[in-house]
Write a protein that holds these residues in place. Structure first.
Motif, PDB file in Angstrom:
ATOM      1  N   GLY A 284      12.616 -23.436  -8.894  1.00  0.00           N
ATOM      2  CA  GLY A 284      12.369 -22.798 -10.178  1.00  0.00           C
ATOM      3  C   GLY A 284      11.631 -23.623 -11.204  1.00  0.00           C
ATOM      4  O   GLY A 284      11.495 -23.205 -12.356  1.00  0.00           O
TER       5      GLY A 284
ATOM      6  N   ALA B  92      13.872 -21.985 -14.189  1.00  0.00           N
ATOM      7  CA  ALA B  92      14.134 -20.860 -13.287  1.00  0.00           C
ATOM      8  C   ALA B  92      14.722 -19.677 -14.052  1.00  0.00           C
ATOM      9  O   ALA B  92      14.367 -18.510 -13.797  1.00  0.00           O
ATOM     10  N   TYR B  93      15.615 -19.960 -14.998  1.00  0.00           N
ATOM     11  CA  TYR B  93      16.244 -18.912 -15.793  1.00  0.00           C
ATOM     12  C   TYR B  93      15.208 -18.185 -16.651  1.00  0.00           C
ATOM     13  O   TYR B  93      15.206 -16.948 -16.744  1.00  0.00           O
TER      14      TYR B  93
ATOM     15  N   GLN C 249      13.117 -15.893 -14.377  1.00  0.00           N
ATOM     16  CA  GLN C 249      13.868 -14.719 -13.921  1.00  0.00           C
ATOM     17  C   GLN C 249      14.016 -13.692 -15.043  1.00  0.00           C
ATOM     18  O   GLN C 249      13.905 -12.483 -14.811  1.00  0.00           O
ATOM     19  N   LYS C 250      14.253 -14.166 -16.262  1.00  0.00           N
ATOM     20  CA  LYS C 250      14.361 -13.251 -17.403  1.00  0.00           C
ATOM     21  C   LYS C 250      13.044 -12.507 -17.629  1.00  0.00           C
ATOM     22  O   LYS C 250      13.045 -11.313 -17.952  1.00  0.00           O
TER      23      LYS C 250
ATOM     24  N   ILE D 174      10.840 -11.711 -15.363  1.00  0.00           N
ATOM     25  CA  ILE D 174      10.701 -10.697 -14.307  1.00  0.00           C
ATOM     26  C   ILE D 174      11.586  -9.493 -14.621  1.00  0.00           C
ATOM     27  O   ILE D 174      11.150  -8.331 -14.551  1.00  0.00           O
ATOM     28  N   GLU D 175      12.835  -9.760 -14.985  1.00  0.00           N
ATOM     29  CA  GLU D 175      13.785  -8.669 -15.217  1.00  0.00           C
ATOM     30  C   GLU D 175      13.405  -7.823 -16.427  1.00  0.00           C
ATOM     31  O   GLU D 175      13.639  -6.610 -16.449  1.00  0.00           O
TER      32      GLU D 175
END
Length: 559
Positions: free
Chosen positions: A249, A451-452, A455-456, A458-459
Motif C-alpha cells: 500500500g 494504503a488506507y 482504499q478510501k 476507491i470506495e
C-alpha cells in the motif's frame, strides 16, 4: 536551463493564457474534478512549463546514460544494445511440473528463469510439517531437498541461463542447493549467474515471511553476500525489494525511499563486517513494482537511480561507478489486478511494462491476466510474455535512451519524488537507521496510512478503478482456472519419508552438527550449508538448527 529573463517571459505568457484561453474554456467546460493526483496522491498540475524545471542542472542532475548520477540509465546504450532480461516468475505444485513450465517459457523466448517457491519453503518448513498442510505447492514450487532442486532444473544448463530465486529467510539454503546442482552439472561457480532475493528487512516490514530475529537474519544475509563475492562473482547476492512494500500500500516515493533505506542498512552491515564497499556493491540489485500511472513510475525509477548513486558515493565512499548503479528487476503490479473483468488486466500489465521499459529496468516480469483468480494458466502466461516482447520490439520505447527526459512534467515529478525520498531517509537516519525505524513501527505505519488513503479513494469513487467502481457489468463464473492438485502434499511427504530412510545417516548428522557449530561461531555459514544439502539434509532440518540457535522472530504489535 533558461535565464531569468526568459523565465519571466514564460511566466507572463502562462498568466495571460490562464486569463484568456484557459478561462474561456473553463467557463464552458469545467474540469472533471477540482484536484488531480497521481496514484500515490501526489498533486498533478494542469500544465507544466520550464518554470517547473528552472533549477534543473543538466550535467549535475541528469548527465548521460552509464555515467553518474545514472538518472538516464545505468548502461551507455540501454536497449539499443540488448533488451532487458525477460524473466517470467513461475513455479507451482512439485518440481517436475515447474520444470515443464520453465522449459515451455524458454522455448517461447524467455531469457531468464524466476523461481516462485511455495509458502512452506519460504518459511523454512518441509512439506510434511503440520504447518505446511494445505499450502504445499499452492503459490509456488515445493523444494524440500537437493533431490527436488535437481528435478526443478533438469535439462536446464546453469551456465546458459540466469536464475532469480524469490527466497528470503532461507536464502542461503536454496542458493546452496543451486550451487550444488551447478557443481553436479560440471559448471564452475564463476559461470553461475542469477539473483537471490535475500531481503529479510522487507519481510519484517510488510510481507511476513521471516523466521529468525533481525540480527541473526542480517548475519545470514551478509554471510551469503561475503561468500558469493569470493566464490560466485556473477551472482547478484541480494535483491533489495520495494515490490512488496508497494503491494502493501505504499506510495511510489515510499516504495523507493524505504527500499533505499533497507539498502543502506545492508551496505552498512557489510562494511561493518570488514568488506570494502567496492568489493560487493557492484553485485547489489533491486526489485521494484510498476503501477499503471506510467509517468509517475518513470519518474520514480529515475529519482531512485539518482539518490542511490549519491548515497553510495557520498555516504559510503564508493569509487567504482558500478557500485553506484541501481540495477533492478521490475514486476508489474500484482495488487492492481482485478478478478472482475480479468481481461482488463492485459491492458494494465501492458501499461506497467511500458513504464518499466521507459524507466530503464534491467529485468522484467509481466503478470498474467488471470492471477487475481488463480495461478497463471499457460495461455495467460504466454500473453504476459508476448506483452513484454511487443513492448520491446514494436512500441519504439527501446529505440532511444530515457525518451521522456526533458519532459517538464516528468522532470518536475522526478525532482519531487527525489525530495520525498531524501526526507524519508533523513527521518529514518534520525531514528537510528532502518532497524530502529522498523522496531518503532514507523515504516509500517507510513505504509498503512498510504494504503488506507488509497482504499478510501476507491470506495468513495474519488479514484476510478475500471470494472470495480465504474464500468461494472454482470459476469459469468470464470472457467479454465489452473488448480494445483491437493495430493501434491501427500506426494511430497512420501518422497521425504523415502529420502530420510535412504540417505547416509552418519554423513547427514555430521553435516548438521557442523552447521550448528559454525552457526554458534562467527564463521561464514555458507560452506556448512552446502555440505548439509549435499548430505541430503532438508530445508526444514537446516532451518530447525537455526531456530534452535537463533530463536524465532515475533514482531511487536503497534497501535
Amino acid at each position: 536551463m533558461y535565464d531569468d529573463k526568459e523565465l519571466e517571459r514564460i511566466r507572463t505568457g502562462k498568466e495571460n493564457w490562464e486569463k484568456t484561453t484557459l478561462g474561456k474554456a473553463l467557463s464552458r467546460f469545467p474540469e472533471r474534478k477540482p484536484v488531480f493526483t497521481s496514484i500515490s496522491g501526489m498533486p498533478v498540475e494542469r500544465l507544466y512549463t520550464p518554470l517547473d524545471t528552472a533549477d534543473l542542472d543538466y550535467e549535475k542532475d541528469l548527465g548521460y546514460p552509464g555515467q553518474y548520477p545514472f538518472t538516464r540509465g545505468v548502461q551507455p546504450t540501454m536497449y539499443r544494445g540488448r533488451f532487458w532480461t525477460m524473466r517470467q516468475y513461475a513455479g507451482f505444485g512439485n518440481a517436475r511440473e515447474s520444470n515443464a513450465r520453465y522449459r515451455y517459457l524458454l522455448e517461447q523466448g524467455q531469457t531468464g528463469l524466476s523461481v516462485a517457491f511455495d509458502l512452506p519453503t519460504q518459511a523454512g518448513y518441509d512439506s510434511d510439517h503440520p504447518l505446511s498442510m494445505g499450502e504445499v505447492g499452492k503459490v509456488g514450487v515445493a523444494i524440500d531437498s537437493l533431490d527436488d532442486m535437481k528435478i526443478l532444473f533438469d535439462g536446464i544448463p546453469l551456465d546458459k541461463v540466469t536464475t532469480s530465486m524469490t527466497i528470503n529467510a532461507p536464502a542461503t539454503v536454496l542458493l546452496a542447493m543451486y550451487l550444488a546442482i551447478a557443481e553436479e552439472q560440471g559448471v564452475s561457480f564463476d559461470k553461475v549467474g542469477g539473483t537471490v532475493q535475500n531481503d529479510i528487512l522487507k519481510e519484517i516490514i510488510c510481507r511476513g515471511q521471516y523466521i529468525f530475529p533481525p540480527k541473526p537474519s542480517m548475519r545470514l544475509t551478509v554471510d551469503l553476500i561475503d561468500y558469493c563475492f569470493k566464490n560466485v562473482p556473477r551472482w547478484n547476492t541480494i535483491s533489495i525489494s520495494g515490490y512488496h512494500i508497494r503491494e502493501a500500500g505504499s506510495t511510489a516515493a515510499q516504495e523507493m525511499a524505504f527500499t533505499i533505506a533497507n539498502g543502506i542498512a545492508y551496505v552498512k552491515a557489510c562494511v561493518d563486517r570488514g568488506l570494502a564497499v567496492d568489493s560487493f556493491a557492484p553485485r547489489l540489485s533491486f526489485f521494484f513494482n510498476a503501477f499503471t500511472n506510467v509517468l509517475e513510475e518513470v519518474a520514480k525509477f529515475r529519482a531512485g537511480r539518482r539518490v542511490w548513486a549519491r548515497i553510495l558515493k557520498e555516504r559510503f565512499g564508493a569509487s567504482n561507478p558500478r557500485s553506484m548503479m541501481m540495477r533492478y528487476h521490475v514486476q508489474t503490479g500484482g495488487v492492481t489486478l482485478t478478478a472482475q473483468q480479468p481481461l482488463n488486466n492485459i491492458v494494465r500489465v501492458a501499461l506497467q511494462a511500458y513504464a518499466a521499459a521507459l524507466g530503464g529496468c534491467q529485468s522484467l516480469h509481466t503478470n498474467s491476466f488471470d492471477e487475481a483468480l488463480c495461478l497463471p494458466t499457460q495461455e495467460a502466461v504466454t500473453v504476459a510474455l508476448r506483452t513484454q516482447q511487443i513492448v520491446a520490439e514494436e512500441s519504439g520505447a527501446t529505440d532511444t535512451i530515457d525518451p521522456l527526459a526533458g519532459s517538464y512534467f516528468v522532470e518536475a515529478m522526478t525532482d519531487k519524488i527525489e525530495a520525498e525520498i531524501e526526507e524519508y531517509i533523513q527521518k529514518i537516519d534520525a531514528m537510528g537507521g532502518t532497524l530502529a525505524a522498523i522496531e518503532q513501527g514507523y515504516i509500517q505505519k507510513e505504509i498503512q496510512d498510504s494504503a488506507y488513503r488509497f482504499q478510501k479513494e476507491i470506495e468513495s469513487g474519488e479514484r476510478v478503478y475500471v470494472g470495480i467502481n465504474k464500468y461494472t457489468m454482470e459476469e459469468p463464473e470464470p472457467t479454465n482456472l489452473l488448480k494445483v492438485d491437493m495430493k501434491v502434499g501427500e506426494i511430497e511427504a512420501a518422497k521425504l519419508k523415502k529420502l530420510r530412510a535412504e540417505r547416509d545417516q552418519t554423513r547427514w548428522k555430521a553435516a548438521l552438527d557442523k552447521l550448528r557449530e559454525v552457526s554458534l561461531s562467527d564463521e561464514n555459514v555458507m560452506p556448512a550449508v552446502i555440505d548439509a544439502v549435499k548430505a541430503r539434509a532438508t530445508i526444514g532440518e537446516i532451518c530447525d538448527v537455526w531456530r534452535d540457535v537463533f530463536g524465532e522472530y515475533r514482531p511487536k504489535e503497534f497501535v
